[in-house]
Design an enzyme around this catalytic site. Structure first.
Site, PDB file in Angstrom:
ATOM      1  N   CYS A 149      40.900 -12.096 160.587  1.00  0.00           N
ATOM      2  CA  CYS A 149      39.490 -12.221 160.974  1.00  0.00           C
ATOM      3  C   CYS A 149      38.714 -10.970 160.593  1.00  0.00           C
ATOM      4  CB  CYS A 149      39.364 -12.475 162.468  1.00  0.00           C
ATOM      5  SG  CYS A 149      39.877 -14.145 162.919  1.00  0.00           S
ATOM      6  N   HIS A 150      39.167  -9.790 161.055  1.00  0.00           N
ATOM      7  CA  HIS A 150      38.409  -8.573 160.787  1.00  0.00           C
ATOM      8  C   HIS A 150      39.282  -7.440 160.290  1.00  0.00           C
ATOM      9  CE1 HIS A 150      36.275 -10.975 163.838  1.00  0.00           C
ATOM     10  NE2 HIS A 150      35.268 -10.781 163.010  1.00  0.00           N
TER      11      HIS A 150
END
Lengths: 185, 422
Positions: A149-150
Protein backbone atom coordinates in the site's frame (compact mmCIF):
# COMPACT_ATOMS: atom_id res chain seq x y z
CA UNK A 1 -48.35 29.87 42.16
CA UNK A 2 -49.75 33.37 42.32
CA UNK A 3 -50.07 33.05 46.11
CA UNK A 4 -46.47 32.11 46.77
CA UNK A 5 -45.18 35.11 44.85
CA UNK A 6 -47.19 37.59 46.95
CA UNK A 7 -45.04 40.09 48.79
CA UNK A 8 -45.29 39.56 52.51
CA UNK A 9 -45.76 35.84 52.16
CA UNK A 10 -43.83 34.06 54.92
CA UNK A 11 -40.34 33.41 53.66
CA UNK A 12 -40.68 35.96 50.89
CA UNK A 13 -40.03 35.69 47.17
CA UNK A 14 -36.29 35.27 47.63
CA UNK A 15 -36.50 31.91 49.45
CA UNK A 16 -39.04 30.71 46.94
CA UNK A 17 -36.74 31.37 43.98
CA UNK A 18 -33.98 29.42 45.74
CA UNK A 19 -36.35 26.52 46.19
CA UNK A 20 -37.32 26.67 42.52
CA UNK A 21 -33.69 26.77 41.40
CA UNK A 22 -32.98 23.75 43.56
CA UNK A 23 -35.96 21.84 42.18
CA UNK A 24 -35.02 22.81 38.64
CA UNK A 25 -31.44 21.58 39.05
CA UNK A 26 -32.57 18.42 40.83
CA UNK A 27 -34.98 17.63 37.99
CA UNK A 28 -32.29 18.37 35.43
CA UNK A 29 -29.78 16.13 37.22
CA UNK A 30 -32.31 13.28 37.50
CA UNK A 31 -33.08 13.70 33.80
CA UNK A 32 -29.38 13.61 32.89
CA UNK A 33 -28.85 10.43 34.91
CA UNK A 34 -31.90 8.91 33.26
CA UNK A 35 -30.72 9.76 29.75
CA UNK A 36 -27.22 8.48 30.46
CA UNK A 37 -28.51 5.20 31.89
CA UNK A 38 -30.61 4.67 28.78
CA UNK A 39 -27.80 5.75 26.45
CA UNK A 40 -25.33 3.21 27.82
CA UNK A 41 -27.25 0.05 26.74
CA UNK A 42 -27.52 1.55 23.26
CA UNK A 43 -23.79 2.30 23.08
CA UNK A 44 -22.78 -1.06 24.55
CA UNK A 45 -25.17 -2.73 22.08
CA UNK A 46 -22.63 -1.90 19.37
CA UNK A 47 -19.70 -3.53 21.21
CA UNK A 48 -18.63 -7.12 20.37
CA UNK A 49 -21.37 -9.54 21.38
CA UNK A 50 -20.90 -12.76 23.34
CA UNK A 51 -20.72 -14.92 20.21
CA UNK A 52 -18.08 -12.65 18.70
CA UNK A 53 -16.02 -12.74 21.91
CA UNK A 54 -16.37 -16.53 21.95
CA UNK A 55 -14.46 -16.62 18.66
CA UNK A 56 -11.56 -14.67 20.11
CA UNK A 57 -9.13 -17.59 20.20
CA UNK A 58 -7.96 -19.85 17.40
CA UNK A 59 -6.05 -23.13 17.73
CA UNK A 60 -3.60 -23.96 14.96
CA UNK A 61 -1.82 -27.22 14.15
CA UNK A 62 1.71 -26.16 13.18
CA UNK A 63 3.09 -29.63 12.54
CA UNK A 64 2.89 -29.51 8.70
CA UNK A 65 4.82 -26.22 8.44
CA UNK A 66 8.33 -26.81 7.07
CA UNK A 67 11.35 -24.72 7.98
CA UNK A 68 11.30 -21.52 5.91
CA UNK A 69 7.57 -21.84 5.27
CA UNK A 70 4.80 -19.42 6.34
CA UNK A 71 1.10 -19.84 6.81
CA UNK A 72 -1.69 -17.33 7.38
CA UNK A 73 -4.54 -18.10 9.79
CA UNK A 74 -7.56 -16.02 10.75
CA UNK A 75 -7.90 -14.75 14.30
CA UNK A 76 -10.72 -12.31 15.17
CA UNK A 77 -11.20 -11.72 11.47
CA UNK A 78 -7.58 -10.65 11.07
CA UNK A 79 -4.73 -12.47 9.30
CA UNK A 80 -2.09 -13.93 11.60
CA UNK A 81 1.28 -14.80 10.10
CA UNK A 82 3.02 -17.91 11.40
CA UNK A 83 6.53 -18.30 10.01
CA UNK A 84 8.89 -21.16 10.82
CA UNK A 85 12.13 -19.26 10.48
CA UNK A 86 15.38 -20.66 9.12
CA UNK A 87 18.45 -20.39 11.35
CA UNK A 88 19.74 -17.75 8.96
CA UNK A 89 16.62 -15.63 9.45
CA UNK A 90 16.85 -16.01 13.21
CA UNK A 91 20.47 -14.88 13.16
CA UNK A 92 19.59 -11.95 10.89
CA UNK A 93 16.85 -10.85 13.29
CA UNK A 94 19.07 -11.16 16.36
CA UNK A 95 22.08 -9.35 14.88
CA UNK A 96 20.35 -6.03 14.35
CA UNK A 97 21.54 -3.03 16.34
CA UNK A 98 18.41 -2.35 18.34
CA UNK A 99 19.19 1.32 18.79
CA UNK A 100 18.94 1.83 15.02
CA UNK A 101 15.30 0.69 14.99
CA UNK A 102 12.29 2.97 14.77
CA UNK A 103 10.42 0.79 17.28
CA UNK A 104 13.32 -0.70 19.29
CA UNK A 105 12.62 -4.27 20.36
CA UNK A 106 14.98 -7.25 20.57
CA UNK A 107 13.95 -10.33 18.60
CA UNK A 108 13.86 -12.32 21.84
CA UNK A 109 11.01 -10.14 23.12
CA UNK A 110 8.94 -10.95 20.05
CA UNK A 111 9.06 -14.76 20.07
CA UNK A 112 8.51 -17.55 22.56
CA UNK A 113 10.47 -20.11 20.53
CA UNK A 114 13.03 -18.55 18.11
CA UNK A 115 11.94 -20.89 15.33
CA UNK A 116 8.32 -19.71 15.44
CA UNK A 117 7.49 -16.11 14.60
CA UNK A 118 3.80 -15.29 15.11
CA UNK A 119 2.53 -11.87 14.08
CA UNK A 120 -0.70 -10.02 13.37
CA UNK A 121 -0.41 -9.56 9.61
CA UNK A 122 -1.62 -6.00 9.54
CA UNK A 123 0.65 -3.13 8.57
CA UNK A 124 0.81 -0.65 11.43
CA UNK A 125 0.54 2.23 8.99
CA UNK A 126 -3.03 2.01 7.69
CA UNK A 127 -4.06 -1.61 8.05
CA UNK A 128 -3.14 -3.32 4.77
CA UNK A 129 -1.86 -6.92 4.73
CA UNK A 130 1.89 -6.94 3.90
CA UNK A 131 3.25 -9.31 1.22
CA UNK A 132 5.88 -11.93 1.98
CA UNK A 133 3.89 -14.98 3.03
CA UNK A 134 3.97 -16.75 -0.33
CA UNK A 135 7.09 -17.92 -2.15
CA UNK A 136 6.98 -15.45 -5.04
CA UNK A 137 6.03 -12.45 -2.89
CA UNK A 138 8.34 -9.46 -2.56
CA UNK A 139 9.76 -9.49 0.97
CA UNK A 140 11.22 -6.00 1.01
CA UNK A 141 14.79 -4.96 1.66
CA UNK A 142 15.04 -6.90 4.95
CA UNK A 143 13.76 -10.37 3.88
CA UNK A 144 10.64 -10.07 6.02
CA UNK A 145 7.50 -8.47 4.66
CA UNK A 146 6.71 -5.60 2.33
CA UNK A 147 3.50 -3.64 2.45
CA UNK A 148 2.35 -2.79 -1.09
CA UNK A 149 0.00 0.00 0.00
CA UNK A 150 2.57 2.60 1.07
CA UNK A 151 5.86 0.75 0.97
CA UNK A 152 6.74 -0.22 4.53
CA UNK A 153 9.49 -2.82 4.92
CA UNK A 154 9.58 -5.32 7.79
CA UNK A 155 12.50 -7.56 8.78
CA UNK A 156 12.61 -11.25 9.72
CA UNK A 157 11.32 -10.35 13.19
CA UNK A 158 8.45 -8.31 11.74
CA UNK A 159 10.03 -5.03 12.85
CA UNK A 160 9.52 -1.97 10.70
CA UNK A 161 12.77 -0.88 9.03
CA UNK A 162 11.72 1.45 6.25
CA UNK A 163 8.61 3.27 5.09
CA UNK A 164 5.77 5.14 6.81
CA UNK A 165 4.69 2.48 9.35
CA UNK A 166 5.19 3.78 12.91
CA UNK A 167 5.53 0.45 14.75
CA UNK A 168 6.51 -3.20 14.40
CA UNK A 169 3.94 -5.82 13.34
CA UNK A 170 2.03 -6.68 16.51
CA UNK A 171 2.60 -9.96 18.32
CA UNK A 172 -0.75 -11.48 19.31
CA UNK A 173 -1.17 -13.24 22.65
CA UNK A 174 -0.48 -16.93 22.06
CA UNK A 175 0.60 -20.07 23.84
CA UNK A 176 2.06 -23.43 22.77
CA UNK A 177 -0.48 -25.97 24.01
CA UNK A 178 1.75 -28.81 22.79
CA UNK A 179 4.84 -28.86 20.58
CA UNK A 180 2.62 -28.95 17.52
CA UNK A 181 -0.40 -26.88 18.60
CA UNK A 182 -0.50 -23.15 19.19
CA UNK A 183 -3.47 -21.28 20.60
CA UNK A 184 -3.77 -17.70 19.40
CA UNK A 185 -5.79 -15.29 21.55
CA UNK B 1 -43.75 36.36 26.07
CA UNK B 2 -43.89 36.86 22.31
CA UNK B 3 -41.67 39.01 20.14
CA UNK B 4 -37.98 38.67 19.36
CA UNK B 5 -36.68 35.32 20.63
CA UNK B 6 -34.63 35.75 23.81
CA UNK B 7 -32.04 33.29 22.51
CA UNK B 8 -31.26 35.76 19.69
CA UNK B 9 -29.17 37.68 22.21
CA UNK B 10 -26.45 35.15 21.48
CA UNK B 11 -24.31 36.39 18.57
CA UNK B 12 -23.76 32.96 17.02
CA UNK B 13 -27.46 32.12 17.26
CA UNK B 14 -28.24 35.47 15.66
CA UNK B 15 -25.73 34.87 12.85
CA UNK B 16 -27.31 31.50 12.02
CA UNK B 17 -30.86 32.76 12.41
CA UNK B 18 -30.39 35.62 9.95
CA UNK B 19 -29.33 33.10 7.34
CA UNK B 20 -31.60 30.20 8.27
CA UNK B 21 -34.32 31.16 10.77
CA UNK B 22 -34.48 27.86 12.63
CA UNK B 23 -34.31 29.57 16.02
CA UNK B 24 -37.16 31.93 15.13
CA UNK B 25 -39.13 28.92 13.95
CA UNK B 26 -38.46 27.04 17.20
CA UNK B 27 -39.46 30.11 19.16
CA UNK B 28 -42.75 30.37 17.29
CA UNK B 29 -43.72 26.72 17.18
CA UNK B 30 -42.34 25.27 20.42
CA UNK B 31 -42.17 28.19 22.84
CA UNK B 32 -44.58 31.00 21.96
CA UNK B 33 -47.14 28.79 20.22
CA UNK B 34 -50.42 29.98 21.75
CA UNK B 35 -52.17 26.96 23.24
CA UNK B 36 -55.69 26.88 24.73
CA UNK B 37 -55.31 27.22 28.49
CA UNK B 38 -57.87 24.50 29.24
CA UNK B 39 -56.26 21.42 27.64
CA UNK B 40 -56.78 18.27 29.72
CA UNK B 41 -54.48 15.26 30.01
CA UNK B 42 -56.27 13.75 27.00
CA UNK B 43 -54.21 16.25 25.00
CA UNK B 44 -50.95 14.56 26.07
CA UNK B 45 -51.28 11.66 23.69
CA UNK B 46 -50.21 13.51 20.56
CA UNK B 47 -46.81 14.30 22.00
CA UNK B 48 -46.66 10.80 23.51
CA UNK B 49 -47.19 9.34 20.04
CA UNK B 50 -44.40 11.58 18.76
CA UNK B 51 -42.18 10.40 21.60
CA UNK B 52 -42.92 6.78 20.70
CA UNK B 53 -42.10 7.43 17.04
CA UNK B 54 -38.65 8.62 18.11
CA UNK B 55 -38.18 5.64 20.46
CA UNK B 56 -39.17 3.23 17.68
CA UNK B 57 -36.84 4.79 15.12
CA UNK B 58 -33.87 4.90 17.51
CA UNK B 59 -34.33 1.35 18.84
CA UNK B 60 -35.08 0.11 15.32
CA UNK B 61 -31.95 1.64 13.81
CA UNK B 62 -29.90 -0.09 16.51
CA UNK B 63 -31.65 -3.46 16.06
CA UNK B 64 -30.95 -3.26 12.33
CA UNK B 65 -27.23 -3.31 13.16
CA UNK B 66 -27.54 -6.93 14.32
CA UNK B 67 -30.47 -8.22 12.26
CA UNK B 68 -30.08 -10.35 9.11
CA UNK B 69 -32.97 -10.21 6.61
CA UNK B 70 -32.66 -13.69 5.17
CA UNK B 71 -35.04 -16.63 5.63
CA UNK B 72 -32.17 -18.83 6.82
CA UNK B 73 -30.76 -16.36 9.33
CA UNK B 74 -33.54 -13.95 10.37
CA UNK B 75 -34.92 -16.02 13.26
CA UNK B 76 -31.44 -16.94 14.49
CA UNK B 77 -30.23 -13.35 14.25
CA UNK B 78 -33.12 -12.20 16.46
CA UNK B 79 -32.34 -14.94 18.99
CA UNK B 80 -28.70 -13.88 18.84
CA UNK B 81 -29.79 -10.33 19.67
CA UNK B 82 -31.70 -11.75 22.65
CA UNK B 83 -28.87 -13.91 23.98
CA UNK B 84 -25.48 -12.77 22.73
CA UNK B 85 -25.66 -9.07 21.90
CA UNK B 86 -25.03 -6.66 24.78
CA UNK B 87 -28.39 -5.39 26.05
CA UNK B 88 -29.96 -6.90 22.93
CA UNK B 89 -32.87 -8.23 25.01
CA UNK B 90 -33.52 -4.73 26.32
CA UNK B 91 -33.48 -2.97 22.98
CA UNK B 92 -35.57 -5.65 21.30
CA UNK B 93 -38.16 -5.54 24.11
CA UNK B 94 -38.16 -1.73 23.90
CA UNK B 95 -38.91 -2.00 20.18
CA UNK B 96 -41.40 -4.87 20.46
CA UNK B 97 -43.46 -3.34 23.28
CA UNK B 98 -42.88 0.12 21.82
CA UNK B 99 -45.14 -0.83 18.91
CA UNK B 100 -47.94 -1.55 21.39
CA UNK B 101 -47.30 1.63 23.36
CA UNK B 102 -47.28 3.62 20.10
CA UNK B 103 -50.67 2.21 19.14
CA UNK B 104 -52.07 2.79 22.64
CA UNK B 105 -51.04 6.46 22.42
CA UNK B 106 -52.39 6.84 18.89
CA UNK B 107 -55.71 5.11 19.61
CA UNK B 108 -56.33 7.28 22.68
CA UNK B 109 -55.34 10.32 20.60
CA UNK B 110 -57.84 9.25 17.95
CA UNK B 111 -60.70 8.63 20.39
CA UNK B 112 -59.96 11.99 22.01
CA UNK B 113 -60.30 13.61 18.59
CA UNK B 114 -63.63 11.84 18.10
CA UNK B 115 -65.01 12.84 21.50
CA UNK B 116 -64.06 16.49 21.25
CA UNK B 117 -64.83 16.85 17.53
CA UNK B 118 -61.24 17.70 16.64
CA UNK B 119 -61.87 16.52 13.06
CA UNK B 120 -64.42 19.24 12.30
CA UNK B 121 -63.77 22.40 10.30
CA UNK B 122 -61.24 23.87 10.08
CA UNK B 123 -59.23 20.77 11.07
CA UNK B 124 -60.29 18.28 8.36
CA UNK B 125 -56.85 18.15 6.76
CA UNK B 126 -55.23 17.75 10.16
CA UNK B 127 -57.55 14.77 10.73
CA UNK B 128 -56.78 13.32 7.30
CA UNK B 129 -53.05 13.52 7.89
CA UNK B 130 -53.64 11.69 11.18
CA UNK B 131 -55.43 8.85 9.36
CA UNK B 132 -52.59 8.69 6.82
CA UNK B 133 -50.16 8.35 9.74
CA UNK B 134 -52.33 5.55 11.20
CA UNK B 135 -52.34 3.69 7.86
CA UNK B 136 -48.57 4.07 7.51
CA UNK B 137 -48.11 2.88 11.09
CA UNK B 138 -50.22 -0.19 10.41
CA UNK B 139 -48.20 -1.06 7.31
CA UNK B 140 -44.94 -0.51 9.20
CA UNK B 141 -46.05 -2.55 12.22
CA UNK B 142 -47.27 -5.40 10.04
CA UNK B 143 -44.01 -5.61 8.10
CA UNK B 144 -41.96 -5.29 11.27
CA UNK B 145 -43.81 -8.25 12.77
CA UNK B 146 -42.76 -10.37 9.78
CA UNK B 147 -39.04 -9.73 10.31
CA UNK B 148 -38.36 -12.17 13.23
CA UNK B 149 -39.53 -14.91 10.86
CA UNK B 150 -41.44 -16.89 13.46
CA UNK B 151 -44.59 -18.88 12.78
CA UNK B 152 -46.88 -15.88 13.36
CA UNK B 153 -44.62 -13.68 11.24
CA UNK B 154 -44.82 -16.08 8.35
CA UNK B 155 -48.48 -16.94 8.54
CA UNK B 156 -49.51 -13.38 9.33
CA UNK B 157 -47.64 -12.28 6.23
CA UNK B 158 -49.29 -15.03 4.21
CA UNK B 159 -52.82 -14.21 5.39
CA UNK B 160 -52.53 -10.44 5.05
CA UNK B 161 -50.89 -10.49 1.63
CA UNK B 162 -53.56 -12.98 0.49
CA UNK B 163 -56.19 -10.35 1.32
CA UNK B 164 -55.25 -8.71 -1.94
CA UNK B 165 -56.19 -11.84 -3.85
CA UNK B 166 -59.82 -10.92 -3.14
CA UNK B 167 -59.54 -8.03 -5.60
CA UNK B 168 -61.37 -9.11 -8.76
CA UNK B 169 -59.35 -9.92 -11.91
CA UNK B 170 -55.93 -8.57 -10.83
CA UNK B 171 -55.88 -9.99 -7.28
CA UNK B 172 -53.57 -12.93 -7.87
CA UNK B 173 -51.24 -10.86 -10.01
CA UNK B 174 -50.94 -8.29 -7.18
CA UNK B 175 -50.24 -10.98 -4.60
CA UNK B 176 -47.43 -12.45 -6.72
CA UNK B 177 -46.05 -8.95 -7.11
CA UNK B 178 -46.13 -8.39 -3.34
CA UNK B 179 -44.38 -11.68 -2.69
CA UNK B 180 -41.81 -11.48 -5.46
CA UNK B 181 -42.44 -15.20 -5.86
CA UNK B 182 -45.15 -17.80 -5.45
CA UNK B 183 -45.29 -17.76 -1.68
CA UNK B 184 -44.03 -15.61 1.19
CA UNK B 185 -40.29 -16.24 0.90
CA UNK B 186 -36.90 -14.58 0.92
CA UNK B 187 -37.78 -11.81 -1.58
CA UNK B 188 -40.82 -10.96 0.55
CA UNK B 189 -38.73 -10.78 3.72
CA UNK B 190 -36.16 -8.55 2.01
CA UNK B 191 -38.66 -6.05 0.67
CA UNK B 192 -40.55 -5.95 3.96
CA UNK B 193 -37.29 -5.14 5.72
CA UNK B 194 -36.51 -2.39 3.22
CA UNK B 195 -39.97 -0.85 3.61
CA UNK B 196 -40.02 -1.33 7.38
CA UNK B 197 -36.91 0.83 7.52
CA UNK B 198 -38.25 3.39 5.04
CA UNK B 199 -41.83 3.98 6.20
CA UNK B 200 -41.03 5.39 9.68
CA UNK B 201 -39.22 8.25 7.98
CA UNK B 202 -42.23 8.79 5.74
CA UNK B 203 -44.27 8.92 8.97
CA UNK B 204 -41.88 11.58 10.30
CA UNK B 205 -42.61 13.64 7.20
CA UNK B 206 -46.39 13.28 7.54
CA UNK B 207 -46.12 14.05 11.27
CA UNK B 208 -44.36 17.28 10.26
CA UNK B 209 -47.30 18.16 8.01
CA UNK B 210 -49.72 17.11 10.81
CA UNK B 211 -48.03 19.51 13.25
CA UNK B 212 -47.86 22.25 10.62
CA UNK B 213 -51.60 21.91 10.05
CA UNK B 214 -52.15 21.88 13.82
CA UNK B 215 -50.17 25.07 14.31
CA UNK B 216 -52.13 26.70 11.51
CA UNK B 217 -55.59 25.88 12.87
CA UNK B 218 -54.37 25.79 16.51
CA UNK B 219 -55.25 23.08 19.01
CA UNK B 220 -58.83 22.12 19.71
CA UNK B 221 -59.74 22.01 23.41
CA UNK B 222 -62.18 20.27 25.76
CA UNK B 223 -64.79 22.99 25.20
CA UNK B 224 -64.46 22.67 21.44
CA UNK B 225 -64.84 26.42 20.93
CA UNK B 226 -62.48 28.67 19.00
CA UNK B 227 -59.70 30.70 20.55
CA UNK B 228 -61.13 34.21 20.75
CA UNK B 229 -58.04 36.09 21.83
CA UNK B 230 -54.87 36.07 23.92
CA UNK B 231 -56.87 35.69 27.15
CA UNK B 232 -57.80 32.16 25.99
CA UNK B 233 -54.23 30.92 25.50
CA UNK B 234 -50.96 30.35 27.29
CA UNK B 235 -47.56 29.88 25.61
CA UNK B 236 -46.63 26.31 24.85
CA UNK B 237 -43.45 26.66 26.87
CA UNK B 238 -43.17 26.22 29.81
CA UNK B 239 -46.78 25.24 30.46
CA UNK B 240 -47.32 22.40 27.99
CA UNK B 241 -43.69 21.37 27.66
CA UNK B 242 -43.74 20.68 31.41
CA UNK B 243 -47.12 18.96 31.23
CA UNK B 244 -46.06 16.85 28.23
CA UNK B 245 -42.83 15.86 29.96
CA UNK B 246 -44.74 14.80 33.05
CA UNK B 247 -47.01 12.75 30.77
CA UNK B 248 -43.98 11.13 29.15
CA UNK B 249 -42.74 10.21 32.64
CA UNK B 250 -46.00 8.52 33.62
CA UNK B 251 -46.26 6.83 30.22
CA UNK B 252 -42.71 5.50 30.55
CA UNK B 253 -43.55 3.91 33.90
CA UNK B 254 -46.25 1.83 32.18
CA UNK B 255 -43.93 1.16 29.23
CA UNK B 256 -41.13 0.04 31.57
CA UNK B 257 -43.54 -2.32 33.36
CA UNK B 258 -44.09 -4.10 30.07
CA UNK B 259 -40.43 -4.06 29.00
CA UNK B 260 -39.02 -5.31 32.30
CA UNK B 261 -41.80 -7.39 33.86
CA UNK B 262 -44.06 -8.65 31.08
CA UNK B 263 -42.15 -8.26 27.82
CA UNK B 264 -44.02 -11.05 26.04
CA UNK B 265 -47.46 -10.45 27.51
CA UNK B 266 -48.74 -8.71 24.38
CA UNK B 267 -46.97 -11.04 21.93
CA UNK B 268 -47.88 -14.47 20.68
CA UNK B 269 -45.74 -17.39 21.93
CA UNK B 270 -46.06 -19.03 18.50
CA UNK B 271 -43.72 -16.41 17.13
CA UNK B 272 -40.88 -18.05 19.06
CA UNK B 273 -41.25 -21.06 16.76
CA UNK B 274 -39.22 -20.63 13.55
CA UNK B 275 -41.32 -20.10 10.42
CA UNK B 276 -42.44 -23.33 8.79
CA UNK B 277 -44.01 -22.90 5.35
CA UNK B 278 -45.44 -26.43 5.55
CA UNK B 279 -47.46 -26.04 8.74
CA UNK B 280 -49.95 -23.37 9.77
CA UNK B 281 -50.48 -22.78 13.52
CA UNK B 282 -53.89 -23.89 14.74
CA UNK B 283 -55.04 -20.37 15.58
CA UNK B 284 -53.61 -17.35 13.79
CA UNK B 285 -54.10 -13.98 15.44
CA UNK B 286 -52.46 -10.65 14.69
CA UNK B 287 -51.05 -8.35 17.37
CA UNK B 288 -53.72 -6.79 19.61
CA UNK B 289 -53.77 -3.48 17.77
CA UNK B 290 -55.01 -5.21 14.61
CA UNK B 291 -57.66 -7.36 16.30
CA UNK B 292 -60.71 -5.14 15.63
CA UNK B 293 -59.97 -5.06 11.89
CA UNK B 294 -59.30 -8.79 11.96
CA UNK B 295 -62.70 -9.36 13.59
CA UNK B 296 -64.37 -7.26 10.89
CA UNK B 297 -62.53 -9.19 8.18
CA UNK B 298 -63.84 -12.53 9.44
CA UNK B 299 -67.34 -11.34 10.34
CA UNK B 300 -68.99 -11.51 6.93
CA UNK B 301 -71.22 -14.54 6.37
CA UNK B 302 -71.04 -16.42 3.07
CA UNK B 303 -72.74 -14.61 0.22
CA UNK B 304 -73.09 -11.57 2.41
CA UNK B 305 -74.84 -9.37 -0.10
CA UNK B 306 -77.39 -10.76 -2.48
CA UNK B 307 -77.65 -14.22 -0.98
CA UNK B 308 -81.32 -13.81 -0.24
CA UNK B 309 -81.94 -13.28 -3.94
CA UNK B 310 -80.28 -16.55 -4.79
CA UNK B 311 -77.03 -15.28 -6.27
CA UNK B 312 -73.69 -14.01 -5.00
CA UNK B 313 -73.11 -10.35 -5.71
CA UNK B 314 -70.10 -9.93 -3.46
CA UNK B 315 -68.34 -13.04 -2.19
CA UNK B 316 -67.74 -13.21 1.57
CA UNK B 317 -64.00 -12.98 1.10
CA UNK B 318 -64.17 -9.74 -0.86
CA UNK B 319 -66.86 -8.30 1.43
CA UNK B 320 -64.62 -8.90 4.46
CA UNK B 321 -61.69 -7.16 2.81
CA UNK B 322 -63.82 -4.21 1.72
CA UNK B 323 -65.31 -3.81 5.19
CA UNK B 324 -61.92 -4.06 6.86
CA UNK B 325 -60.29 -1.37 4.75
CA UNK B 326 -63.55 0.59 4.74
CA UNK B 327 -63.57 0.72 8.55
CA UNK B 328 -60.54 3.01 8.42
CA UNK B 329 -61.17 4.76 5.11
CA UNK B 330 -64.60 5.79 6.41
CA UNK B 331 -62.84 7.94 8.99
CA UNK B 332 -61.74 10.22 6.14
CA UNK B 333 -65.35 11.36 5.64
CA UNK B 334 -66.12 11.61 9.36
CA UNK B 335 -65.94 15.45 9.25
CA UNK B 336 -68.94 15.37 6.89
CA UNK B 337 -70.75 12.39 8.38
CA UNK B 338 -70.97 14.28 11.66
CA UNK B 339 -73.61 16.91 10.96
CA UNK B 340 -73.43 18.58 14.37
CA UNK B 341 -71.86 22.03 14.43
CA UNK B 342 -70.84 21.61 18.05
CA UNK B 343 -67.38 20.08 18.40
CA UNK B 344 -67.11 18.94 21.99
CA UNK B 345 -69.27 16.04 23.16
CA UNK B 346 -69.43 17.87 26.49
CA UNK B 347 -72.21 19.96 24.99
CA UNK B 348 -73.87 17.15 23.06
CA UNK B 349 -76.20 15.32 25.48
CA UNK B 350 -76.87 12.35 23.17
CA UNK B 351 -73.61 11.92 21.27
CA UNK B 352 -71.75 12.05 24.60
CA UNK B 353 -73.22 8.62 25.45
CA UNK B 354 -73.29 7.17 21.97
CA UNK B 355 -69.56 7.88 21.69
CA UNK B 356 -68.94 5.39 24.51
CA UNK B 357 -71.03 2.78 22.68
CA UNK B 358 -68.54 3.18 19.84
CA UNK B 359 -65.61 2.69 22.23
CA UNK B 360 -67.28 -0.41 23.68
CA UNK B 361 -67.92 -1.64 20.13
CA UNK B 362 -64.21 -1.30 19.31
CA UNK B 363 -63.26 -3.10 22.53
CA UNK B 364 -65.74 -5.90 21.73
CA UNK B 365 -64.30 -6.23 18.22
CA UNK B 366 -60.82 -6.44 19.74
CA UNK B 367 -61.94 -9.33 21.91
CA UNK B 368 -63.78 -11.03 19.05
CA UNK B 369 -60.69 -10.73 16.86
CA UNK B 370 -58.64 -12.62 19.42
CA UNK B 371 -61.02 -15.60 19.42
CA UNK B 372 -61.51 -18.30 16.78
CA UNK B 373 -64.34 -17.20 14.44
CA UNK B 374 -67.06 -19.44 15.79
CA UNK B 375 -69.90 -19.44 18.34
CA UNK B 376 -70.48 -16.30 20.45
CA UNK B 377 -67.23 -14.63 19.30
CA UNK B 378 -68.41 -14.73 15.70
CA UNK B 379 -71.71 -13.12 16.68
CA UNK B 380 -69.95 -10.44 18.69
CA UNK B 381 -67.80 -9.78 15.61
CA UNK B 382 -70.89 -9.54 13.40
CA UNK B 383 -72.83 -7.30 15.77
CA UNK B 384 -69.73 -5.18 16.39
CA UNK B 385 -69.08 -4.82 12.68
CA UNK B 386 -72.68 -3.84 12.13
CA UNK B 387 -72.62 -1.28 14.91
CA UNK B 388 -69.25 0.15 13.81
CA UNK B 389 -70.64 1.07 10.40
CA UNK B 390 -74.11 1.91 11.71
CA UNK B 391 -72.53 4.35 14.15
CA UNK B 392 -70.43 6.14 11.54
CA UNK B 393 -72.83 6.09 8.60
CA UNK B 394 -76.24 6.37 10.26
CA UNK B 395 -75.92 7.62 13.85
CA UNK B 396 -73.35 10.38 13.28
CA UNK B 397 -75.45 12.23 10.66
CA UNK B 398 -78.72 11.50 12.45
CA UNK B 399 -77.72 12.58 15.97
CA UNK B 400 -76.19 15.80 14.68
CA UNK B 401 -79.49 16.50 13.00
CA UNK B 402 -81.96 15.99 15.86
CA UNK B 403 -79.83 16.52 18.97
CA UNK B 404 -80.21 19.84 20.82
CA UNK B 405 -76.77 20.84 22.02
CA UNK B 406 -76.26 22.69 25.30
CA UNK B 407 -75.36 26.38 25.29
CA UNK B 408 -71.68 26.92 24.57
CA UNK B 409 -69.56 29.12 26.83
CA UNK B 410 -68.67 32.50 25.35
CA UNK B 411 -64.95 31.87 25.51
CA UNK B 412 -62.32 29.52 26.85
CA UNK B 413 -61.26 32.10 29.42
CA UNK B 414 -64.74 32.57 30.87
CA UNK B 415 -65.32 29.17 32.52
CA UNK B 416 -61.66 28.99 33.54
CA UNK B 417 -61.80 32.34 35.29
CA UNK B 418 -65.12 31.55 36.96
CA UNK B 419 -63.76 28.30 38.40
CA UNK B 420 -65.36 26.04 35.82
CA UNK B 421 -68.94 26.90 36.83
CA UNK B 422 -69.96 28.71 33.67
Amino acid sequence: MADTAKPGHPGGAHDDSNRRDFLFMLTGAAGAVGVASVAWPFIHFMNPSADVLALSSTEVNIEPIKVGQSITVVWRGKPVFIRRRTSEEIKQAADVNIKSLRDPQPDSARVKKPEWLILVGICTHLGCVPLGQKLGDPRGDFSGWFCPCHGSHYDTSGRVRLGPAPANLAVPPYAFLTDTTVKIG
Amino acid sequence: MTGAPAMLDNKLVKWVDQRLPIFTMMQHSAIDYPTPKNLSYWWNFGSLAGFMLVVMIVSGVFLAMHYTPHVDYAFASVERIMRDVNYGWLIRYIHMNGASMFFIAVYIHLFRGMYYGSYKAPRELLWWLGIVILLLMMATAFMGYVLPWGQMSFWGATVITNLFSAIPFVGNWIVTLLWGGFSVDNPTLNRFYSLHYLLPFVIVGVVGAHIWALHTTKSNNPLGIDIKGPQDTIPFHPYYTAKDMFGVGVFMVVYALFVFFAPNLLGDPANYIPANPLQTPAHIVPEWYFLPYYAILRATPDNFIGSWMGFTLVPAKLAGVILMFGSILLLFVLPWLDTSRVRSARFRPIYKWVFWLFVICCAALTWAGSQPPEGPALWVARLGTFYYFFHLIVLMPLIGWFERPLALPKSIAEPVLSGGKA
